[in-house]
Design a protein around this motif. Structure first.
Motif, short mmCIF file in Angstrom:
data_model
loop_
_atom_site.label_atom_id
_atom_site.label_comp_id
_atom_site.label_asym_id
_atom_site.label_seq_id
_atom_site.Cartn_x
_atom_site.Cartn_y
_atom_site.Cartn_z
N GLU A 28 32.10 -3.91 9.58
CA GLU A 28 32.72 -2.89 9.29
C GLU A 28 33.58 -3.03 7.76
N ARG B 95 30.48 -2.67 5.32
CA ARG B 95 30.28 -1.23 5.36
C ARG B 95 31.11 -0.32 4.39
N THR B 96 32.68 -0.60 4.50
CA THR B 96 33.48 0.02 3.88
C THR B 96 33.19 -0.07 2.28
#
Length: 544
Positions: free
Chosen positions: A368, A371-372
């Motif tokens: 997460e 991906r950001t």
């Protein structure tokens, strides 16, 4: 003789008399008024004068620091016309029946507080901009004199802090150096000082201004951040010699600006710059680097109290890409862990963090976060010539997983109608012996290699580079390290992949010829070493 220590933001030595910068901080008091329309007209007239002043400052900034860094004054001009800002001022005048100065000051406090509380660093920086334009409007309302120094000759300008407009407004021909009691190396003022080639030291401390006097002789060492007030004769002589050596060296290197990085036999090489944040861009341009070979994105994480948002990262990457105007910018994904610890990541205490969960291992185990960052990077890719580089690679499977996630992120952006560049290069760092040894298998998977010699040295020699007691055993010229670099270069070229070096060894001019003979295509160094490396390249003859 008194000594002070701050943070140097432009490396040079200045010796001269102190001139204390006088701010016109007119006291704003709340006054009840009957004619609110008259107060609103006063604000309008003050804003019109502010617009004229800012236009003149913008034009001066264009001449002195270039278009990129003059943009801050375009932002100030736009803020003058901001509906919310102006409606707030008028509403305060109408509802509270108060004078224009008070309404502007209260609006300034409210808006600056709002921006300061935001998570996005870009938006936080707008707080200083609001205060700057508000102070200008208030000065125009009160008829206060322009902020100034009293010196008629070149001097060391000392202040509590300086707003961007104050920095640019000063007569550059009368400024030997800037010294501020407060301020940040990321501030617009620090960036402007660097781009104006003026020695600058910030954050000297609260006691500084109360202990100096107008006309005191002082030495400003922008390399070390040291300020010496009323130096003795021996100190003055030593720093005069240091200043002379520095100026002679810079003069010689300046002659290399605009020239190619080409050997005597005609071999061309790229000389790029390593930077740790947006505030270093000016130094990249000033030193004529061909691009950015390493942009350490972890500064966004290290300076935050929580995970930086996609928007915050996007603005940062966009800004650096736009600033480089089409030149190559290689951004390394976050390299947290080992010697760079961040509390909010919640990493477990490790016996040997250099060999633990760090860099790409965090990204792959906490997708997460990864991906950001990738979304922000690919979104920014349309604004320049981007390369994305992944650190701490040890296996083919890691690169396969990275590329799969990249494709998923691009597919997401495409489905959302968000543009990204298909020309974005994907590269990996060669900083573990494992990556160098299997570089023949890794090369077909990527567009480029970049050798991180700091970690490659540490892992190859089994020596903790953070341990001063082991320093005598760290031989950066060790044959094993050079062999691993050469092996990686050979495998890169066999597969049509370019290879660079972004570690500290890239700036070691005793190895420049060795690296060029290996076939290294790019050397990326601290901005101040760019011209020095260019000089070494141009003196090398590979035909012998």
């Amino acid at each position: 003789m008194k000594k002070y220590l701050g943070k140097g933001v432009y490396g040079a030595v200045a010796i001269g008399k102190i001139s204390v910068f006088k701010k016109c901080d007119a006291a704003v008091t709340r006054i009840h008024v009957e004619d609110t329309e008259k107060e609103k007209q006063r604000v309008k007239a003050a804003k019109e004068l502010a617009a004229k002043q800012l236009t003149e400052i913008h034009e001066k900034a264009l001449r002195e620091v270039g278009e990129t860094h003059a943009q801050i004054f375009e932002i100030h001009l736009m803020m003058l016309d901001d509906d919310d800002y102006n409606e707030s001022i008028e509403n305060i005048i109408d509802t509270q029946s108060v004078n224009a100065e008070y309404a502007v000051a209260l609006t300034s406090d409210n808006f600056a507080g709002m921006f300061s509380s935001m998570d996005d660093a870009y938006m936080q920086a707008r707080a200083a901009d609001v205060r700057d334009i508000s102070n200008r409007i208030i000065a125009n309302l009160t008829g206060a004199d322009t902020d100034s120094t009293t010196a008629d000759e070149k001097s060391i300008v000392c202040a509590d802090d300086l707003a961007p407009s104050e920095t640019v407004s000063l007569d550059k021909d009368k400024v030997l150096a800037f010294v501020t009691a407060h301020g940040s190396s990321n501030s617009h003022t620090a960036i402007l000082a660097r781009n104006m080639n003026i020695p600058a030291v910030i954050g000297v401390g609260d006691s500084f201004l109360s202990e100096i006097n107008e006309g005191d002789t002082a030495i400003v060492d922008g390399f070390t951040g040291e300020i010496i007030v009323s130096p003795d004769e021996q100190t003055l002589k030593a720093y005069t010699e240091k200043q002379k050596r520095d100026e002679e060296q810079k003069k010689l290197l300046q002659e290399l600006k605009g020239k190619e990085n080409i050997t005597l036999d005609g071999t061309k090489i790229n000389v790029f710059a390593n930077i740790s944040g947006i505030d270093n861009i000016g130094a990249v341009l000033l030193n004529d680097a061909g691009g950015i070979g390493l942009f350490r994105s972890e500064f966004l994480y290290l300076e935050n109290s929580d995970f930086p948002t996609e928007e915050q990262q996007f603005h940062a990457y966009k800004r650096v890409l736009e600033s480089m105007a089409g030149k190559k910018v290689i951004i390394r994904t976050l390299d947290i862990g080992a010697d760079k610890q961040v509390d909010y990541f919640g990493l477990k205490k490790e016996e040997n963090p250099a060999l633990g969960l760090r860099a790409i291992r965090i990204c792959l185990t906490r997708p997460e976060i990864f991906r950001t960052q990738l979304r922000a990077l690919f979104r920014a890719s349309v604004y320049g010539n981007l390369g994305i580089m992944f650190p701490m690679i040890t296996s083919v499977s890691e690169v396969e997983r990275i590329k799969a996630i990249c494709e998923e992120v691009k597919a997401e952006l495409k489905s959302e109608g968000i543009e990204y560049s298909d020309k974005t290069e994907i590269g990996i760092m060669i900083e573990t012996p494992a990556a160098a040894i299997i570089s023949d298998r890794l090369a077909p998977m990527v567009d480029f290699f970049s050798v991180g010699t700091n970690d490659l040295t540490q892992y190859t020699l089994a020596c903790d580079r953070q341990n001063p007691d082991a320093e005598e055993f760290v031989d950066t010229h060790h044959e094993a390290i050079l062999r691993l670099i050469e092996m990686s270069a050979q495998n890169a070229h066999k597969n049509g992949v370019w290879i660079g070096i972004c570690g500290e060894l890239a700036a070691d001019t005793t190895l420049t010829e060795t690296f060029l003979r290996m076939g290294i295509d790019e050397l990326s160094v601290s901005p101040t070493f760019v011209l020095k490396v260019r000089d070494a390249v141009r003196k090398t003859d590979l035909s012998k």
